[in-house]
Design a protein around this motif. Structure first.
Motif, mmCIF file in Angstrom:
data_model
loop_
_atom_site.group_PDB
_atom_site.id
_atom_site.type_symbol
_atom_site.label_atom_id
_atom_site.label_comp_id
_atom_site.label_asym_id
_atom_site.label_seq_id
_atom_site.Cartn_x
_atom_site.Cartn_y
_atom_site.Cartn_z
ATOM 1 N N ASN A 1 42.107 40.643 44.890
ATOM 2 C CA ASN A 1 41.715 41.105 43.557
ATOM 3 C C ASN A 1 42.870 41.848 42.893
ATOM 4 O O ASN A 1 43.518 42.684 43.522
ATOM 5 C CB ASN A 1 40.536 42.104 43.640
ATOM 6 C CG ASN A 1 39.233 41.432 43.999
ATOM 7 O OD1 ASN A 1 38.509 41.905 44.867
ATOM 8 N ND2 ASN A 1 38.902 40.335 43.355
ATOM 9 N N GLY A 2 43.104 41.497 41.645
ATOM 10 C CA GLY A 2 44.085 42.260 40.859
ATOM 11 C C GLY A 2 45.536 41.888 41.110
ATOM 12 O O GLY A 2 46.441 42.535 40.586
ATOM 13 N N GLY B 1 47.095 39.285 40.089
ATOM 14 C CA GLY B 1 47.694 38.653 38.912
ATOM 15 C C GLY B 1 47.391 37.173 38.730
ATOM 16 O O GLY B 1 48.064 36.490 37.949
ATOM 17 N N LYS B 2 46.352 36.670 39.382
ATOM 18 C CA LYS B 2 46.044 35.230 39.300
ATOM 19 C C LYS B 2 45.624 34.817 37.885
ATOM 20 O O LYS B 2 46.144 33.861 37.317
ATOM 21 C CB LYS B 2 44.932 34.856 40.311
ATOM 22 C CG LYS B 2 45.310 35.152 41.751
ATOM 23 C CD LYS B 2 44.224 34.791 42.725
ATOM 24 C CE LYS B 2 42.924 35.565 42.541
ATOM 25 N NZ LYS B 2 43.033 37.014 42.826
ATOM 26 N N THR B 3 44.659 35.562 37.323
ATOM 27 C CA THR B 3 44.187 35.221 35.977
ATOM 28 C C THR B 3 45.326 35.389 34.967
ATOM 29 O O THR B 3 45.486 34.579 34.041
ATOM 30 C CB THR B 3 42.977 36.104 35.587
ATOM 31 O OG1 THR B 3 41.980 35.924 36.596
ATOM 32 C CG2 THR B 3 42.409 35.746 34.242
ATOM 33 N N THR B 4 46.129 36.416 35.172
ATOM 34 C CA THR B 4 47.281 36.642 34.284
ATOM 35 C C THR B 4 48.199 35.417 34.318
ATOM 36 O O THR B 4 48.670 34.955 33.273
ATOM 37 C CB THR B 4 48.039 37.914 34.739
ATOM 38 O OG1 THR B 4 47.121 39.004 34.715
ATOM 39 C CG2 THR B 4 49.238 38.207 33.867
ATOM 40 N N HIS C 1 38.172 32.926 45.443
ATOM 41 C CA HIS C 1 38.185 33.718 46.669
ATOM 42 C C HIS C 1 37.335 33.042 47.729
ATOM 43 O O HIS C 1 37.281 33.504 48.859
ATOM 44 C CB HIS C 1 37.619 35.122 46.396
ATOM 45 C CG HIS C 1 38.477 35.931 45.488
ATOM 46 N ND1 HIS C 1 39.721 36.377 45.856
ATOM 47 C CD2 HIS C 1 38.291 36.355 44.213
ATOM 48 C CE1 HIS C 1 40.252 37.061 44.858
ATOM 49 N NE2 HIS C 1 39.410 37.049 43.853
ATOM 50 N N ARG D 1 52.892 48.624 32.793
ATOM 51 C CA ARG D 1 52.557 48.523 34.224
ATOM 52 C C ARG D 1 52.804 47.083 34.698
ATOM 53 O O ARG D 1 52.155 46.153 34.205
ATOM 54 C CB ARG D 1 51.081 48.899 34.439
ATOM 55 C CG ARG D 1 50.743 49.206 35.886
ATOM 56 C CD ARG D 1 49.320 49.711 36.015
ATOM 57 N NE ARG D 1 48.324 48.671 35.767
ATOM 58 C CZ ARG D 1 47.921 47.804 36.665
ATOM 59 N NH1 ARG D 1 48.418 47.822 37.884
ATOM 60 N NH2 ARG D 1 47.010 46.897 36.359
HETATM 61 N N1 LIG Z 1 44.971 42.559 28.930
HETATM 62 C C1 LIG Z 1 45.225 43.417 29.920
HETATM 63 N N2 LIG Z 1 45.544 44.698 29.658
HETATM 64 C C2 LIG Z 1 45.816 45.575 30.652
HETATM 65 N N3 LIG Z 1 45.791 45.267 31.963
HETATM 66 C C3 LIG Z 1 45.462 44.012 32.287
HETATM 67 C C4 LIG Z 1 45.167 43.008 31.301
HETATM 68 N N4 LIG Z 1 44.892 41.838 31.933
HETATM 69 C C5 LIG Z 1 45.006 42.088 33.263
HETATM 70 N N5 LIG Z 1 45.348 43.391 33.468
HETATM 71 C C6 LIG Z 1 45.583 44.011 34.785
HETATM 72 O O1 LIG Z 1 46.460 43.182 35.525
HETATM 73 C C7 LIG Z 1 46.124 43.193 36.913
HETATM 74 C C8 LIG Z 1 45.954 41.762 37.374
HETATM 75 O O2 LIG Z 1 44.774 41.223 36.770
HETATM 76 P P1 LIG Z 1 44.325 39.727 36.984
HETATM 77 O O3 LIG Z 1 43.046 39.553 36.276
HETATM 78 O O4 LIG Z 1 45.445 38.819 36.655
HETATM 79 O O5 LIG Z 1 44.111 39.711 38.571
HETATM 80 P P2 LIG Z 1 43.390 38.621 39.482
HETATM 81 O O6 LIG Z 1 44.335 38.342 40.611
HETATM 82 O O7 LIG Z 1 42.949 37.467 38.673
HETATM 83 O O8 LIG Z 1 42.151 39.436 40.020
HETATM 84 P P3 LIG Z 1 40.687 38.961 40.509
HETATM 85 O O9 LIG Z 1 40.875 38.318 41.842
HETATM 86 O O10 LIG Z 1 39.952 40.258 40.611
HETATM 87 O O11 LIG Z 1 40.128 38.048 39.468
HETATM 88 C C9 LIG Z 1 44.868 44.033 37.049
HETATM 89 O O12 LIG Z 1 45.232 45.323 37.474
HETATM 90 C C10 LIG Z 1 44.310 44.091 35.623
HETATM 91 O O13 LIG Z 1 43.629 45.293 35.399
#
Ligand SMILES: Nc1ncnc2c1ncn2[C@@H]1O[C@H](COP(=O)(O)OP(=O)(O)OP(=O)(O)O)[C@@H](O)[C@H]1O
Length: 302
Positions: free
Chosen positions: A40-41, A43-46, A192, A18
């Motif tokens: 949210n979601g 991809g920032k933490t990623t 946020h 995905r």
């Molecule tokens: N290890 C993983 N395995 C599967 N899916 C993951 C993994 N890490 C992140 N995801 C998915 O990747 C997408 C982005 O997640 P991420 O944590 O990067 O978003 P974010 O922008 O930091 O969100 P938030 O603002 O909620 O913290 C989400 O749908 C999350 O479920």
């Protein structure tokens, strides 16, 4: 011109097939405090985990201080500190022992560093208590102390004020500013809470659905996205319709009018005309906060 300290080009990342990042590109100059913003979601933490070398991209290229985090993650982690939601602390160990453990791991030679950080983050009197017994705010402060043990050149902060009380938020924001001012530490943060981060960030990266949608200094993004100026004026002037001096106007409350102007240049012209008609006590641009900018950027890329 300063060379890019962080360089990200066309980065892709999928989890279980995905896609999460779909060609993310941006650069950050050394010494910047940059805010990574998006829903949210998105991809920032990623993105932070990729830059820190703890996960690998499926495509694209990245460098942090000239180092590729994919092939040389240990090196990136030696020059950077990271604070994430999980905090990465050992809950059975005391605050001081947590810091001693990580100081050894980071090969911190300065013996006074632990006491200095415990003091700085208001944890000195709790140094011998297990981290697991700490409140959320105390854990967050301990995580910050841990991230700063080795005086990193770069600090990644993922929601640094989550769970903190107003004093804790102020402490962390002041510390971020001080660290950047005094040590020139580059700070890459996600949050946020836009009204908090706009007090510290010099540049922004707006992302959505795994892509950069806007990036640059505050004024660069403002000039590009803010099409109008919303000016609220406290005045005795009374418009006869929905226009005044050729500008759209609405009555906000008794004695307060909200004008929509095409550019800042129009402010003087408007105020001159208002003063010719009546008194003016105050005037304030109300759509230049980060939250308004965030929604303008998102509206254009919806
Ligand atoms: N290890 C993983 N395995 C599967 N899916 C993951 C993994 N890490 C992140 N995801 C998915 O990747 C997408 C982005 O997640 P991420 O944590 O990067 O978003 P974010 O922008 O930091 O969100 P938030 O603002 O909620 O913290 C989400 O749908 C999350 O479920």
């Amino acid at each position: 011109m300063t060379a890019a300290f962080i360089h990200v080009h066309d980065v892709h990342k999928s989890f279980d097939g995905r896609p999460v990042l779909n060609g993310m590109s941006f650069s950050v100059e050394e010494g910047a405090i940059v805010g990574l913003l998006g829903p949210n979601g998105c991809g920032k933490t990623t993105m932070i985990r990729l830059l820190n070398g703890v996960i690998e991209p499926n495509g694209g290229s990245m460098t942090v201080a000239g180092i590729d985090p994919q092939s040389n993650g240990d090196h990136v982690r030696r020059i950077s500190g990271i604070v994430t939601e999980g905090a990465g602390l050992y809950h059975d160990m005391s605050a001081a022992d947590n810091l001693k453990f990580f100081a050894k791991l980071y090969q911190v030679k300065d013996k006074s560093r632990i006491a200095e950080l415990l003091e700085l983050f208001g944890l000195a009197e709790h140094a011998d208590k297990p981290a697991g017994t700490f409140s959320t705010g105390m854990k967050k402060r301990l995580a910050l102390a841990k991230a700063l043990l080795h005086k990193p050149k770069l600090l990644f902060l993922d929601e640094p004020t989550n769970g903190l009380d107003p004093e804790g938020i102020r402490l962390v924001m002041q510390y971020i500013r001080k660290l950047n001012d005094r040590e020139g530490t580059t700070i890459f943060l996600c949050s946020h809470v836009l009204h908090q981060i706009e007090t510290v960030c010099s540049t922004y990266i707006f992302m959505d659905k795994g892509r950069t949608i806007a990036a640059g200094t505050r004024s660069m993004i403002e000039n590009r996205y803010m099409k109008t100026i919303e000016l609220v004026v406290e005045t005795g002037a009374i418009p006869s319709g929905d226009q005044y001096a050729g500008y759209p106007v609405k009555r906000v409350s008794p004695g307060k009018l909200r004008f929509t102007l095409p550019a800042k240049d129009a402010i003087s012209d408007l105020l001159r005309q208002l003063l010719a008609d009546s008194w003016v006590h105050t005037s304030e641009i109300v759509n230049r906060d980060l939250e308004s900018l965030y929604f303008e950027v998102r509206k254009e890329h919806a």
